[in-house]
Design an enzyme around this catalytic site. Structure first.
Site, PDB file in Angstrom:
ATOM      1  N   ASP A   1      18.577 -13.026   6.542  1.00  0.00           N
ATOM      2  CA  ASP A   1      17.439 -12.880   7.462  1.00  0.00           C
ATOM      3  C   ASP A   1      17.895 -13.248   8.866  1.00  0.00           C
ATOM      4  O   ASP A   1      18.647 -14.206   9.053  1.00  0.00           O
ATOM      5  CB  ASP A   1      16.262 -13.774   7.039  1.00  0.00           C
TER       6      ASP A   1
ATOM      7  N   THR B   1      14.376   7.330   3.269  1.00  0.00           N
ATOM      8  CA  THR B   1      15.579   6.974   2.496  1.00  0.00           C
ATOM      9  C   THR B   1      16.742   7.877   2.906  1.00  0.00           C
ATOM     10  O   THR B   1      17.875   7.409   3.070  1.00  0.00           O
ATOM     11  CB  THR B   1      15.296   7.110   0.984  1.00  0.00           C
TER      12      THR B   1
ATOM     13  N   ARG C   1       4.603  -3.198  -4.972  1.00  0.00           N
ATOM     14  CA  ARG C   1       3.138  -3.068  -5.022  1.00  0.00           C
ATOM     15  C   ARG C   1       2.476  -4.369  -5.472  1.00  0.00           C
ATOM     16  O   ARG C   1       1.403  -4.353  -6.070  1.00  0.00           O
ATOM     17  CB  ARG C   1       2.754  -1.916  -5.966  1.00  0.00           C
TER      18      ARG C   1
ATOM     19  N   LYS D   1       4.002   5.176  -2.767  1.00  0.00           N
ATOM     20  CA  LYS D   1       3.548   3.905  -2.165  1.00  0.00           C
ATOM     21  C   LYS D   1       2.457   4.164  -1.117  1.00  0.00           C
ATOM     22  O   LYS D   1       1.419   3.489  -1.083  1.00  0.00           O
ATOM     23  CB  LYS D   1       4.738   3.198  -1.517  1.00  0.00           C
TER      24      LYS D   1
ATOM     25  N   ASN E   1      -1.876   3.017  -1.269  1.00  0.00           N
ATOM     26  CA  ASN E   1      -2.645   2.287  -0.256  1.00  0.00           C
ATOM     27  C   ASN E   1      -3.690   3.178   0.418  1.00  0.00           C
ATOM     28  O   ASN E   1      -4.761   2.702   0.794  1.00  0.00           O
ATOM     29  CB  ASN E   1      -1.709   1.649   0.769  1.00  0.00           C
TER      30      ASN E   1
ATOM     31  N   ARG F   1     -18.900   7.562 -15.039  1.00  0.00           N
ATOM     32  CA  ARG F   1     -17.709   8.054 -14.320  1.00  0.00           C
ATOM     33  C   ARG F   1     -17.770   7.753 -12.826  1.00  0.00           C
ATOM     34  O   ARG F   1     -17.107   8.398 -12.035  1.00  0.00           O
ATOM     35  CB  ARG F   1     -17.543   9.563 -14.563  1.00  0.00           C
TER      36      ARG F   1
ATOM     37  N   CYS G   1      -0.971  -3.843   5.089  1.00  0.00           N
ATOM     38  CA  CYS G   1      -0.572  -2.719   4.220  1.00  0.00           C
ATOM     39  C   CYS G   1      -1.629  -1.612   4.267  1.00  0.00           C
ATOM     40  O   CYS G   1      -1.367  -0.531   4.780  1.00  0.00           O
ATOM     41  CB  CYS G   1      -0.378  -3.208   2.788  1.00  0.00           C
TER      42      CYS G   1
ATOM     43  N   PHE H   1      -8.405 -11.832   5.781  1.00  0.00           N
ATOM     44  CA  PHE H   1      -8.649 -10.406   5.574  1.00  0.00           C
ATOM     45  C   PHE H   1      -9.128 -10.101   4.168  1.00  0.00           C
ATOM     46  O   PHE H   1      -9.578  -8.998   3.890  1.00  0.00           O
ATOM     47  CB  PHE H   1      -7.424  -9.558   5.966  1.00  0.00           C
TER      48      PHE H   1
ATOM     49  N   ARG I   1      -3.789 -11.749   9.055  1.00  0.00           N
ATOM     50  CA  ARG I   1      -3.163 -10.586   9.712  1.00  0.00           C
ATOM     51  C   ARG I   1      -4.065  -9.354   9.677  1.00  0.00           C
ATOM     52  O   ARG I   1      -4.567  -8.978   8.625  1.00  0.00           O
ATOM     53  CB  ARG I   1      -1.822 -10.267   9.040  1.00  0.00           C
TER      54      ARG I   1
ATOM     55  N   LYS J   1     -20.729  -8.930   3.240  1.00  0.00           N
ATOM     56  CA  LYS J   1     -20.125  -8.928   1.899  1.00  0.00           C
ATOM     57  C   LYS J   1     -21.151  -9.069   0.777  1.00  0.00           C
ATOM     58  O   LYS J   1     -20.777  -9.192  -0.389  1.00  0.00           O
ATOM     59  CB  LYS J   1     -19.083 -10.062   1.780  1.00  0.00           C
TER      60      LYS J   1
END
Ligand SMILES: NC(=O)c1ccc[n+]([C@@H]2O[C@H](COP(=O)([O-])OP(=O)(O)OC[C@H]3O[C@@H](n4cnc5c(N)ncnc54)[C@H](O)[C@@H]3O)[C@@H](O)[C@H]2O)c1
Length: 420
Positions: free
Chosen positions: A33, A126, A160, A212, A216, A252, A266, A330, A338, A416
């Site tokens: 790092d 990649t 994930r 991925k 999200n 359903r 993310c 969050f 964040r 909420k």
């Protein structure tokens, strides 16, 4: 070829648990790092991030000399890159950290090595990384040049895990393994099988990258549906929580819960990678981002209306009205602020409101920079006692435990449904 030494580049929320998982299986792990504080902390057997159970695994791995941290890469048999992939101001993915990490490991690469990109990345990243490696090391061959015969294998393997449960999910979750060739996938699966109890599901690199981003975006679009319903229900005088509970009785239908917006680094970020590459096609994904990003502003309008009602009822001045915001994280029961929409709501309220804005966040000891000077961090009891208008922003367990009868304020904006 076996993996005697494994190197993880980027020792944050993803890289450090991954390094620790390999080390706990008695593999020699070199963590890299560029942050000297992270390196020094880990080499003391401690951790610089908050994640349950990680400290114990890291301490043991360092004590038993299976894990050490360094600033600059050293030779290894496998390299996993887990560095940040934020977006730039225009929502375009910023790959500078991945490029820097790739070029730094290129200097120590040797024939037979495996390189895995774990950072959440746009489709094609990649191949781009393989290009940077080939550019830096013309003496070695890579899959884009030599296919199955390449000197170095390359794969994309996204992460994930759920923050707060990383040490369990890292091992139990199935993994998508996207090799640049089938041989690359097979080697990457062999690497993860050192600690993985879930299944390695092999595909190609581009599909794994998109997988991925898809996961999200799926979450973001579904949350946007719930958030949009909350706006419509408010306009129609319908209780959205009751509506969703009733609709979900359909065998359903499974609607998620609305909230003050979408946060974290993310779900609020990754869908933009799809939009950036497919601006004409990704209409739903873009709209979902816009719906979720606009929700904090709608919440603030509700707060303004509540303050107006309060003023009308009490013949007060606006500067006499106290607003209390409940929660900044969050999501519930964590300390991570964040990209939190709750922080944005509190900030917008404090900028507009002439009276006191109180904040209750039992999971942090200090206010984030954005709120310092405009708001006051207070206890739950003090907020309930002093507030004229209550704004519920995060469904922390401790807030859900407040008996509704003790909330005496008639002016409540509950994003909420805690006091539904
Ligand atoms: N945190 C999550 O829950 C999560 C989940 C899934 C995927 N991801 C993805 O994983 C990647 C890493 O995320 P994170 O949360 O671990 O980030 P983080 O910020 O916690 O950690 C990244 C680390 O990389 C280091 N770094 C940056 N450039 C470097 C370089 N050139 N060489 C060595 N180290 C370098 C930083 O100092 C930092 O310690 C991102 O792409 C993220 O989107 C994160």
């Amino acid at each position: 070829m076996s993996f005697e030494t494994i190197s993880v580049i980027g020792l944050g929320y993803i890289g450090l648990p991954t390094a620790a998982a390999f080390a706990s299986r008695q593999k020699n792990v070199i963590g890299v790092d560029i942050n000297p504080h992270a390196v020094e902390t880990i080499n003391r057997g401690a951790i610089h991030i908050v994640e349950p159970d990680l400290d114990v695994v890291v301490r043991r791995a360092v004590e038993e000399k299976y894990l050490r941290a360094v600033i600059a890469p050293q030779p290894a048999d496998a390299f996993l890159i887990a560095v940040p992939t934020p977006f730039k101001g225009d929502h375009q993915p910023d790959m500078v950290y991945v490029e820097a990490a790739a070029r730094s490991i290129a200097t120590v690469l040797k024939k037979g090595d495996l390189v895995i990109l774990e950072s959440t990345s746009p489709v094609g990243a990649t191949e781009q990384m393989a290009g940077w490696l080939a550019d830096s090391r013309p003496d070695l061959t890579f899959p884009q040049q030599a296919g199955e015969q390449a000197d170095v294998n390359i794969a994309y393997c996204p992460e994930r895990v759920l923050p707060g449960q990383v040490m369990v999910e890292l091992i139990k979750n199935d993994r998508v393994i996207g090799g640049m060739t089938p041989a690359c996938s097979a080697r990457a699966s062999a690497l993860y099988n050192i600690f993985l109890e879930g299944e390695c599901v092999e595909t190609n690199a581009r599909t794994a990258e998109m997988c991925k981003l898809t996961e999200n975006s799926f979450r973001d679009v579904n949350i946007a549906f719930a958030n949009e319903l909350s706006l419509i229900c408010a306009a129609q005088g319908i209780n959205v929580w009751e509506l969703i509970r009733l609709a979900n009785r359909h065998p359903r239908v499974n609607i998620l819960q609305p909230g003050p917006g979408v946060g974290g680094h993310c779900i609020a970020v990754d869908p933009w990678f799809i939009v950036a590459q497919n601006p004409e096609l990704a209409r739903l994904i873009r709209t979902a981002r816009e719906v979720n990003d606009s929700k904090p502003h709608w919440v603030v309008e509700q707060v303004k209306a509540a303050v107006a009602d309060c003023l009308a009822a009490n013949d007060q001045r606006a500067s006499d009205v106290t607003i209390a915001c409940f929660g900044l994280a969050f999501k519930p029961n964590i300390d991570d602020l964040r990209e939190s929409p709750a922080v944005e709501v509190a900030q917008l309220i404090a900028e507009w409101h002439r009276g006191d804005t109180l904040v209750v966040e039992p999971h942090v000891e200090h206010l984030p920079k954005a709120l310092v000077g405009h708001t006051t961090l207070v206890s739950l009891d003090e907020a309930l006692q002093r507030a004229d208008v209550v704004v519920m922003l995060v469904d922390h367990q401790v807030f859900k435990a407040i008996p509704a009868a003790t909330v005496r304020q008639p002016w409540i904006v509950d994003t909420k449904g805690v006091w539904r």
